[in-house]
Motif scaffolding. Sequence first.
Motif, short mmCIF file in Angstrom:
data_model
loop_
_atom_site.label_atom_id
_atom_site.label_comp_id
_atom_site.label_asym_id
_atom_site.label_seq_id
_atom_site.Cartn_x
_atom_site.Cartn_y
_atom_site.Cartn_z
N GLN A 227 46.14 39.26 40.65
CA GLN A 227 45.79 38.00 41.29
C GLN A 227 45.12 37.43 41.45
O GLN A 227 45.24 36.55 42.41
CB GLN A 227 45.91 38.84 43.06
N ASN A 228 43.55 37.86 40.95
CA ASN A 228 42.39 36.79 41.56
C ASN A 228 42.86 35.51 40.48
O ASN A 228 41.67 34.85 40.37
CB ASN A 228 41.29 37.79 41.44
N THR B 221 45.84 34.20 39.48
CA THR B 221 46.82 32.81 39.78
C THR B 221 47.04 32.32 41.22
O THR B 221 46.98 33.35 42.16
CB THR B 221 48.37 33.45 39.35
N ARG B 222 46.75 31.61 41.87
CA ARG B 222 46.87 31.78 43.05
C ARG B 222 48.15 31.29 43.50
O ARG B 222 48.40 31.87 45.34
CB ARG B 222 46.24 29.73 43.33
N SER B 223 49.05 31.34 42.95
CA SER B 223 50.71 31.43 42.88
C SER B 223 50.82 33.06 43.66
O SER B 223 50.42 33.65 42.30
CB SER B 223 51.55 30.70 42.37
N LYS B 224 51.26 33.78 44.56
CA LYS B 224 51.76 35.13 45.18
C LYS B 224 53.11 35.35 43.84
O LYS B 224 53.21 36.06 43.80
CB LYS B 224 52.17 35.20 46.13
N THR C 284 51.86 35.94 40.30
CA THR C 284 51.22 37.26 40.48
C THR C 284 52.83 38.16 40.80
O THR C 284 52.84 39.27 39.95
CB THR C 284 50.70 37.43 41.55
N GLU D 78 41.59 42.40 37.33
CA GLU D 78 41.29 41.95 38.62
C GLU D 78 39.45 43.00 39.82
O GLU D 78 39.57 43.03 40.57
CB GLU D 78 42.60 42.85 40.29
N GLU E 124 32.63 32.35 40.84
CA GLU E 124 32.18 31.58 42.14
C GLU E 124 30.62 30.62 41.52
O GLU E 124 29.82 29.24 41.65
CB GLU E 124 31.37 32.14 43.11
N GLU F 149 31.67 27.46 38.88
CA GLU F 149 32.31 26.63 39.60
C GLU F 149 31.35 25.89 40.68
O GLU F 149 31.56 25.08 40.45
CB GLU F 149 32.99 27.27 40.82
N LYS G 165 37.29 24.66 33.94
CA LYS G 165 38.03 25.94 33.79
C LYS G 165 38.26 27.01 32.09
O LYS G 165 37.56 28.14 32.71
CB LYS G 165 40.02 25.92 33.61
#
Length: 266
Positions: free
Chosen positions: A102-103, A105-108, A111, A165, A173, A176, A182
């Motif tokens: 889940q951490n 890919t931003r798309s649920k 996931t 995860e 963070e 970034e 990436k």
Amino acid sequence: MASYSLPPKQPKSTFKIVRRIVIFLAIVALYVWTFLGIDIDWGRAFERMVNNFSRVIPKLFQPDWSATSEVAAKIWETILIAFAGSLMAAVLAIPLGFLAAQNMTRSKILTAIGKWILSAVRAFPDIILAILFVVAVGPNAFAGVLAIAIGSTGMLGKLYSEVIESIDMQVIEAMEANGANKIQILFYGVIPQIVPEFLSYAIYRFEVDIRASSILGIVGAGGIGTMIIFASSNRNWNEMGLILLAIIIVVTVIDFLSARIRRKIV
């Protein structure tokens, strides 16, 4: 000096005691109901089991050493099937693990798709996959490799996604915030955190695959399972004893070595 005494233990409440008794009786009733639902003559079945065991067990402890070379060759083939299948699964599970995390890919939706793929693959036992691949590629060791690879991919992918995860996102963070792209984040922020556990899980899965590959030959997928089905069909229990002894030795050695390696990795 002031002396301190432990507070007296509180007696268990009557409700907790009654609840445990009810749970125990419910479990016993469930077992009784399960066995009563089996249409079988238990006395005759027990008598037959005792007679068969008294005839078969002594022969298992008298291995037929004349088949040592053949058993050794099949055991080696079993190890190679498990190793090749585990190696393929360890690689195939990586992209699926990242997709299901889940951490990452931003798309649920992505996931959910990744988790569904892993769940769908895990739904099939290795023996069912072996039957399908025997039909597809023929009765040989390659069918066993494919069955192990696909079956292990589902479980390793799930474990990999849980490892991903659980990584420290503060590292990501911080990178970034310092302008890392990436690729740099992946190679210097993510991979160093996940590699030890990935390797540990892959080695552990190899242990499991050694056991699984030892029975795939029953359906024609290579390995020692082929000899198991032939020995049992011919009632050659002396040869079966040698086969079981070989499996026990190999599994014990693999478990010992993998445990030592995993302790050093993690």
